[in-house]
Design a protein around this motif. Sequence first.
Motif, PDB file in Angstrom:
ATOM      1  N   SER A 278      19.596   6.142  42.090  1.00 32.89           N
ATOM      2  CA  SER A 278      20.359   5.490  43.154  1.00 32.89           C
ATOM      3  C   SER A 278      19.936   4.041  43.324  1.00 32.89           C
ATOM      4  O   SER A 278      20.776   3.156  43.547  1.00 32.89           O
ATOM      5  CB  SER A 278      20.179   6.259  44.471  1.00 32.89           C
ATOM      6  OG  SER A 278      20.682   7.571  44.361  1.00 32.89           O
ATOM      7  N   THR A 279      18.640   3.782  43.232  1.00 39.20           N
ATOM      8  CA  THR A 279      18.148   2.406  43.328  1.00 39.20           C
ATOM      9  C   THR A 279      18.736   1.533  42.233  1.00 39.20           C
ATOM     10  O   THR A 279      19.183   0.400  42.484  1.00 39.20           O
ATOM     11  CB  THR A 279      16.613   2.386  43.236  1.00 39.20           C
ATOM     12  OG1 THR A 279      16.069   3.041  44.386  1.00 39.20           O
ATOM     13  CG2 THR A 279      16.084   0.969  43.190  1.00 39.20           C
ATOM     14  N   MET A 280      18.747   2.042  41.008  1.00 42.04           N
ATOM     15  CA  MET A 280      19.273   1.270  39.888  1.00 42.04           C
ATOM     16  C   MET A 280      20.775   1.049  40.029  1.00 42.04           C
ATOM     17  O   MET A 280      21.276  -0.056  39.791  1.00 42.04           O
ATOM     18  CB  MET A 280      18.944   1.989  38.576  1.00 42.04           C
ATOM     19  CG  MET A 280      17.452   2.093  38.305  1.00 42.04           C
ATOM     20  SD  MET A 280      17.037   3.099  36.866  1.00 42.04           S
ATOM     21  CE  MET A 280      17.631   2.048  35.539  1.00 42.04           C
ATOM     22  N   LEU A 284      22.466  -2.635  40.597  1.00 44.18           N
ATOM     23  CA  LEU A 284      23.374  -3.125  39.560  1.00 44.18           C
ATOM     24  C   LEU A 284      24.733  -3.473  40.142  1.00 44.18           C
ATOM     25  O   LEU A 284      25.276  -4.562  39.904  1.00 44.18           O
ATOM     26  CB  LEU A 284      23.518  -2.069  38.462  1.00 44.18           C
ATOM     27  CG  LEU A 284      24.511  -2.412  37.340  1.00 44.18           C
ATOM     28  CD1 LEU A 284      24.062  -3.665  36.593  1.00 44.18           C
ATOM     29  CD2 LEU A 284      24.673  -1.234  36.385  1.00 44.18           C
ATOM     30  N   PHE A 285      25.294  -2.566  40.950  1.00 39.69           N
ATOM     31  CA  PHE A 285      26.626  -2.795  41.505  1.00 39.69           C
ATOM     32  C   PHE A 285      26.611  -3.889  42.574  1.00 39.69           C
ATOM     33  O   PHE A 285      27.658  -4.475  42.865  1.00 39.69           O
ATOM     34  CB  PHE A 285      27.178  -1.490  42.079  1.00 39.69           C
ATOM     35  CG  PHE A 285      27.737  -0.574  41.019  1.00 39.69           C
ATOM     36  CD1 PHE A 285      29.098  -0.492  40.810  1.00 39.69           C
ATOM     37  CD2 PHE A 285      26.902   0.185  40.235  1.00 39.69           C
ATOM     38  CE1 PHE A 285      29.620   0.349  39.830  1.00 39.69           C
ATOM     39  CE2 PHE A 285      27.402   1.035  39.259  1.00 39.69           C
ATOM     40  CZ  PHE A 285      28.762   1.123  39.054  1.00 39.69           C
ATOM     41  N   TYR A 286      25.435  -4.159  43.134  1.00 37.92           N
ATOM     42  CA  TYR A 286      25.314  -5.273  44.081  1.00 37.92           C
ATOM     43  C   TYR A 286      25.692  -6.591  43.403  1.00 37.92           C
ATOM     44  O   TYR A 286      26.247  -7.496  44.038  1.00 37.92           O
ATOM     45  CB  TYR A 286      23.873  -5.342  44.594  1.00 37.92           C
ATOM     46  CG  TYR A 286      23.609  -6.432  45.604  1.00 37.92           C
ATOM     47  CD1 TYR A 286      23.803  -6.208  46.959  1.00 37.92           C
ATOM     48  CD2 TYR A 286      23.154  -7.690  45.209  1.00 37.92           C
ATOM     49  CE1 TYR A 286      23.555  -7.210  47.893  1.00 37.92           C
ATOM     50  CE2 TYR A 286      22.905  -8.689  46.131  1.00 37.92           C
ATOM     51  CZ  TYR A 286      23.105  -8.442  47.472  1.00 37.92           C
ATOM     52  OH  TYR A 286      22.865  -9.444  48.391  1.00 37.92           O
ATOM     53  N   ILE A 411      10.332  -2.897  42.042  1.00 30.83           N
ATOM     54  CA  ILE A 411      10.306  -3.669  40.801  1.00 30.83           C
ATOM     55  C   ILE A 411      11.475  -3.263  39.914  1.00 30.83           C
ATOM     56  O   ILE A 411      12.202  -4.114  39.379  1.00 30.83           O
ATOM     57  CB  ILE A 411       8.968  -3.450  40.056  1.00 30.83           C
ATOM     58  CG1 ILE A 411       7.826  -4.120  40.816  1.00 30.83           C
ATOM     59  CG2 ILE A 411       9.042  -3.997  38.639  1.00 30.83           C
ATOM     60  CD1 ILE A 411       6.459  -3.805  40.240  1.00 30.83           C
ATOM     61  N   ILE A 412      11.665  -1.952  39.750  1.00 29.39           N
ATOM     62  CA  ILE A 412      12.741  -1.470  38.885  1.00 29.39           C
ATOM     63  C   ILE A 412      14.105  -1.867  39.447  1.00 29.39           C
ATOM     64  O   ILE A 412      14.985  -2.350  38.721  1.00 29.39           O
ATOM     65  CB  ILE A 412      12.646   0.062  38.725  1.00 29.39           C
ATOM     66  CG1 ILE A 412      11.379   0.424  37.944  1.00 29.39           C
ATOM     67  CG2 ILE A 412      13.878   0.608  38.007  1.00 29.39           C
ATOM     68  CD1 ILE A 412      11.098   1.907  37.876  1.00 29.39           C
ATOM     69  N   GLY A 413      14.284  -1.687  40.764  1.00 31.26           N
ATOM     70  CA  GLY A 413      15.560  -2.030  41.380  1.00 31.26           C
ATOM     71  C   GLY A 413      15.899  -3.503  41.220  1.00 31.26           C
ATOM     72  O   GLY A 413      17.016  -3.863  40.832  1.00 31.26           O
TER      73      GLY A 413
END
Length: 511
Positions: A278-280, A284-286, A411-413
């Motif tokens: 969900s974070t990724m 990304l869609f942001y 960090i990943i997000g």
Amino acid sequence: MYPSTKFQEIPRISLILAACAVCIGGGFQYGYNMGIISSPGKYVMKCINETWMERYNTEISEDMPSLFWTIIVSIYPIGGLVGSWIAGALSVKCGRKHGLLINNIFALLGAGFVGISYFSCCFELLIVYRFLLGVNGGVALCVQSMYLIEIAPRALRGTLGMGTSISLSLGIVIGQVIGLKELLGREELWPALLSTPAVLSILQLITLPWCPESPRYLLIDKGNETACDEALKQLHGEGGYLKEKAEIERERRDDAGVKPKKPWELFRDPSIRWQLASTMVINLFYQINGIGAMYYYATPVFAEAGITEDKIPYVTIGTGLSEFLPTILCGILIESLGRKVLIIGGYFLMALWCLGITLTLTFAEASPWVPYLSIAFIFAFIISFGMGPGGVSRALTSEIFTQAVRPAACIIGLTVNWIGFFILSMVFPYIVEGLGQYCFLVFLVINLMIAVYTLFLVPETKNKTFTEIQAAFQINNKTFQKIKAVFQTKTKKQNQQQQMSVAEEVLATYL
């Protein structure tokens, strides 16, 4: 869950001041750097042309100044990506507060490179300047989001977490205003304009030392109960700190013996699979939801509507305000409506406005009023973004993880966020060239996809502890495991049937 109390609903002045001190050198700094960069472009390209002539005694090709400026602007997300990875080590080893203080070094160094570049006639150093500001932005967005979420009482966590988005939007508007020709947007002042981020860093260096470290970091990561008590008293007062400490204690017991994780370790942990996914997806869609396209198309649409070139910068400030003001409203509504309603509603409305913009741009010459309708759709899209995804997404990333996982997850997000930013900045001109106004149909589909994903796979986090949020995601994890087990069982049975069929054929051949 515990009911909200009057104490929780009214934040202390010290809590508000801590949030402001963090934001001035964090989200506001990031937004400000985005707001000022368009104004000095033509002056910097002129300086590059003159410097090349003096240096090599020959004229530079027509495309080279524009290419250098594109590199200067585009290196920002690369710096942001590096900063995101630095943020993890800074926030764990130095703490949230001291990590942000150290981060100001990058902005101050960047401002120094502007001066060196100008007086030494070395325009290449502007690439270093922009890269360092990107590093500063990458660290700030990551660590600031964690700090705001960790110092907030549960009933105000969404509102305070919105500080990153609100300060970012305000920074864009102030940067656009400072870049006007009446202020620092004149040709002779472009070095001063590009150096102004240093002022924001100095303000944070003055104010942030008076604020406490994150109480969760002090107790869970460092085990310093005395410092945690002092920080909680400063933030929440003598009457409310015990309840906040009890929640932190419960989280510490649940995560007893768990050390802060590295980013790559999260991909091997099935218990947080859906939080990480969900974070990724959210980050990304942001970046690829079309908000950049709106700002890209705004200027030509304004011109087609009859707004003169010298007035367009002032109208452009209106686009910044149309994102900033709804973000404030989103911060007011987030604790009553919840995160999911705002995100889903925002993306559905953005999809609707994409359809409207496609139609009005396609039939722009049908009537003189059509370009004005395009402007209305552009502003509606930006408002919907600020009211939903633009406001909630950054707060949600830090909210859905527990203490040991949060730095690595951020960090990943943000890595996904910065990569999306960079790829879109490189690819988007070609998308526009190939599809024209029909590129908004692509964004329409993208916005519908993330709205549906949020509806079915992201639980509501309003007024829940971090442990309760993790438990809500566990339902998705268990469902996934059941589906996987059913699929594996079905595959195993099919393999067995195939093996039996082969064996029967072999026997039939010999018999």
